[in-house]
Scaffold this motif. Structure first.
Motif, PDB file in Angstrom:
ATOM      1  N   THR A 211       0.626  -0.939  -0.006  1.00  0.00           N
ATOM      2  CA  THR A 211       0.326  -0.028   0.363  1.00  0.00           C
ATOM      3  C   THR A 211       0.955   1.325  -0.285  1.00  0.00           C
ATOM      4  OG1 THR A 211      -1.793  -1.328   1.248  1.00  0.00           O
ATOM      5  CG2 THR A 211      -1.200   1.714   1.053  1.00  0.00           C
ATOM      6  N   CYS A 279      -1.116   6.895  -9.941  1.00  0.00           N
ATOM      7  CA  CYS A 279      -1.506   5.717  -8.622  1.00  0.00           C
ATOM      8  C   CYS A 279      -1.592   7.547  -8.054  1.00  0.00           C
ATOM      9  CB  CYS A 279      -0.110   5.166  -8.222  1.00  0.00           C
ATOM     10  SG  CYS A 279      -0.026   4.314  -7.179  1.00  0.00           S
ATOM     11  N   ASP A 283      -3.242   3.393  -2.322  1.00  0.00           N
ATOM     12  CA  ASP A 283      -3.454   2.719  -3.454  1.00  0.00           C
ATOM     13  C   ASP A 283      -2.603   0.911  -3.079  1.00  0.00           C
ATOM     14  OD1 ASP A 283      -5.335   4.298  -5.297  1.00  0.00           O
ATOM     15  OD2 ASP A 283      -3.920   4.589  -6.571  1.00  0.00           O
ATOM     16  N   THR A 284      -2.996  -0.088  -3.590  1.00  0.00           N
ATOM     17  CA  THR A 284      -2.381  -1.176  -2.984  1.00  0.00           C
ATOM     18  C   THR A 284      -2.204  -1.448  -4.498  1.00  0.00           C
ATOM     19  OG1 THR A 284      -3.502  -0.882  -0.722  1.00  0.00           O
ATOM     20  CG2 THR A 284      -2.256  -3.404  -2.091  1.00  0.00           C
ATOM     21  N   ARG A 286      -0.368  -4.811  -7.089  1.00  0.00           N
ATOM     22  CA  ARG A 286      -0.011  -6.134  -6.963  1.00  0.00           C
ATOM     23  C   ARG A 286       0.784  -6.445  -8.001  1.00  0.00           C
ATOM     24  NH1 ARG A 286      -3.900  -5.598  -3.242  1.00  0.00           N
ATOM     25  NH2 ARG A 286      -4.098  -7.076  -1.723  1.00  0.00           N
ATOM     26  N   HIS A 312      -0.701  -3.503 -11.010  1.00  0.00           N
ATOM     27  CA  HIS A 312      -2.326  -2.492 -10.935  1.00  0.00           C
ATOM     28  C   HIS A 312      -2.689  -2.048  -9.305  1.00  0.00           C
ATOM     29  CE1 HIS A 312      -3.782  -7.393  -9.557  1.00  0.00           C
ATOM     30  NE2 HIS A 312      -2.570  -7.734  -9.730  1.00  0.00           N
ATOM     31  N   LYS A 313      -3.794  -2.443  -8.927  1.00  0.00           N
ATOM     32  CA  LYS A 313      -4.396  -1.626  -7.675  1.00  0.00           C
ATOM     33  C   LYS A 313      -5.456  -2.545  -7.497  1.00  0.00           C
ATOM     34  CE  LYS A 313      -6.379   2.330  -9.396  1.00  0.00           C
ATOM     35  NZ  LYS A 313      -6.351   3.250  -9.535  1.00  0.00           N
ATOM     36  N   SER A 314      -5.583  -4.198  -7.940  1.00  0.00           N
ATOM     37  CA  SER A 314      -7.124  -4.511  -7.314  1.00  0.00           C
ATOM     38  C   SER A 314      -6.318  -5.544  -6.903  1.00  0.00           C
ATOM     39  CB  SER A 314      -7.164  -5.347  -8.446  1.00  0.00           C
ATOM     40  OG  SER A 314      -8.092  -4.169  -9.834  1.00  0.00           O
ATOM     41  N   GLY A 315      -7.241  -6.385  -6.035  1.00  0.00           N
ATOM     42  CA  GLY A 315      -7.127  -7.607  -6.159  1.00  0.00           C
ATOM     43  C   GLY A 315      -7.268  -8.437  -6.374  1.00  0.00           C
ATOM     44  N   GLU A 316      -7.464 -10.185  -5.963  1.00  0.00           N
ATOM     45  CA  GLU A 316      -7.464 -11.124  -7.307  1.00  0.00           C
ATOM     46  C   GLU A 316      -8.143 -10.003  -8.336  1.00  0.00           C
ATOM     47  OE1 GLU A 316      -8.625 -14.642  -5.279  1.00  0.00           O
ATOM     48  OE2 GLU A 316      -7.491 -15.014  -4.150  1.00  0.00           O
ATOM     49  N   ARG A 317      -7.579 -11.017  -9.280  1.00  0.00           N
ATOM     50  CA  ARG A 317      -7.882 -11.020 -10.595  1.00  0.00           C
ATOM     51  C   ARG A 317      -7.185 -11.838 -12.190  1.00  0.00           C
ATOM     52  NH1 ARG A 317      -5.618  -7.106 -14.422  1.00  0.00           N
ATOM     53  NH2 ARG A 317      -6.713  -5.930 -14.604  1.00  0.00           N
ATOM     54  N   ASP A 331      -7.295  -0.222 -13.672  1.00  0.00           N
ATOM     55  CA  ASP A 331      -6.458  -0.220 -12.313  1.00  0.00           C
ATOM     56  C   ASP A 331      -5.445  -1.026 -12.675  1.00  0.00           C
ATOM     57  OD1 ASP A 331      -7.748  -2.519 -13.902  1.00  0.00           O
ATOM     58  OD2 ASP A 331      -7.112  -4.543 -12.235  1.00  0.00           O
TER      59      ASP A 331
END
Length: 344
Positions: A211, A279, A283-284, A286, A312-317, A331
């Motif tokens: 983050t 960004c 933002d987190t 990954r 990217h700044k999403s969770g699982e994708r 993202d």
């Protein structure tokens, strides 16, 4: 007469112009310590003198991106102080390691100009060279930047768009003198995976996330002496936010690749890159990486791997990064194509 520097505008550039950048910077162990404090960087070659000596070097060199950030920062007052956006990179190569005690300076050649249809800005292409105290080339790269016009009525220069290679050829990669991976210690490096363990087309999810903190990105931008207004001045953008320096995202993404690519020890070339979306603090980040190519080198035990790391700044994708029109999904933060050296 004003003694302050307002920065260059689009109409101030000329094809073929060589711009020497101030101020030279002597590198110390402090940069290494701060780099490791700012980013989750753990590659063994840049962490341990003993590991580096076992790989044929005199000691542990500075992280490759320290050299990149320092040289990039030198160029900002002359190239991107009035930039709207940093658009991309190409034809980048690291030519020799940087050691504590080295002094780096930078110069850029203007190789392309194209005014935008709005008439209020244009794209400037430059080839930047970073040199050490012996005038030896440390790294060079091309980048292009959208720059505001200072005078909207200024005449547009003739359009010159440089023809850039899609990737640095494996034969043109420069292996650091003495590098030898024949006795490479995978246990100390953190992973067992070598060239033969990777396949072209393979995608590696790097699991971890970071983050972004306002204080950390401000410290990083000051460390690299990057003076771009969008990173410091909260009043410069209409939304009142300070844009995260794109190099900060590059270093975070590169550090995240350790989990799955711990043995990709040295960045050798920068084939291409795009800061796809802005960004901001909070933002987190990954990342995942696709293996694009594999190659041998003349150095003992040393192979090259071409990687495409996407931050990217999403969770699982899934691994989709563009929509049906070819536009980056919102993202996606970074799309980076580069070569690295790893053991065979």
């Amino acid at each position: 007469m004003s003694k302050t520097n307002p920065g260059r505008f689009f109409e101030d550039y000329r094809i073929g112009e060589i711009i020497p950048h101030a101020v030279p910077r002597t590198v110390s162990g402090g940069e290494r310590a701060l780099y490791h404090a700012l980013y989750p960087a753990r590659h063994a070659l840049h962490s341990s003198d003993e590991f580096a000596r076992a790989c044929g070097l005199d000691g542990s060199p500075m992280d490759d991106l320290i050299a990149f950030h320092l040289v990039f920062g030198k160029t900002v007052p002359d190239i991107s102080l009035n930039a709207v956006a940093n658009l991309g990179y190409a034809e980048g190569r690291w030519h020799r390691p940087v050691w504590a005690g080295d002094t780096l300076r930078a110069e850029s050649e203007v190789i392309g100009l194209k005014e935008n249809s709005s008439g209020t800005s244009g794209v400037v292409w430059v080839r930047t060279r970073g040199l050490n105290q012996n005038d030896e080339l440390v790294l060079d790269y091309v980048r292009w930047v959208m720059v505001r016009k200072g005078r909207p009525d200024a005449p547009a220069p003739a359009t010159v768009v440089p023809d850039l290679a899609k990737a640095v050829a494996p034969a043109d990669l420069v292996v650091p003198e003495g590098l030898d991976f024949t006795g490479y210690d995978s246990g100390l490096a953190g992973e067992r995976y070598r060239m033969g363990d990777y396949a072209i087309g393979e995608i590696i999810d790097h699991v971890d996330g970071v983050t972004i903190e306002e204080a950390e990105h401000m410290l990083a931008t000051r460390l690299w002496q990057n003076t771009a207004k969008v990173h410091f001045d909260a009043t410069f953008r209409p939304d009142g936010k300070r844009l995260i320096y794109g190099g900060h995202i590059i270093s975070i993404a590169r550090a995240l690749t350790f989990n799955g690519l711990a043995n990709a020890q040295i960045m050798a070339a920068l084939n291409g890159g795009a800061h796809a979306n802005p960004c901001f603090a909070g933002d987190t980040v990954r990342a995942f990486t696709e293996v694009l190519d594999l190659a041998e080198t003349p150095a003992p035990g040393v192979a090259a791997i071409r990687l495409r790391t996407v931050a990217h700044k999403s969770g699982e994708r899934d691994h989709k990064i563009k929509d049906q029109d070819g536009k980056y999904l919102p993202d996606i933060l970074l799309d980076l194509d580069y070569w690295a050296f790893l053991p065979q």
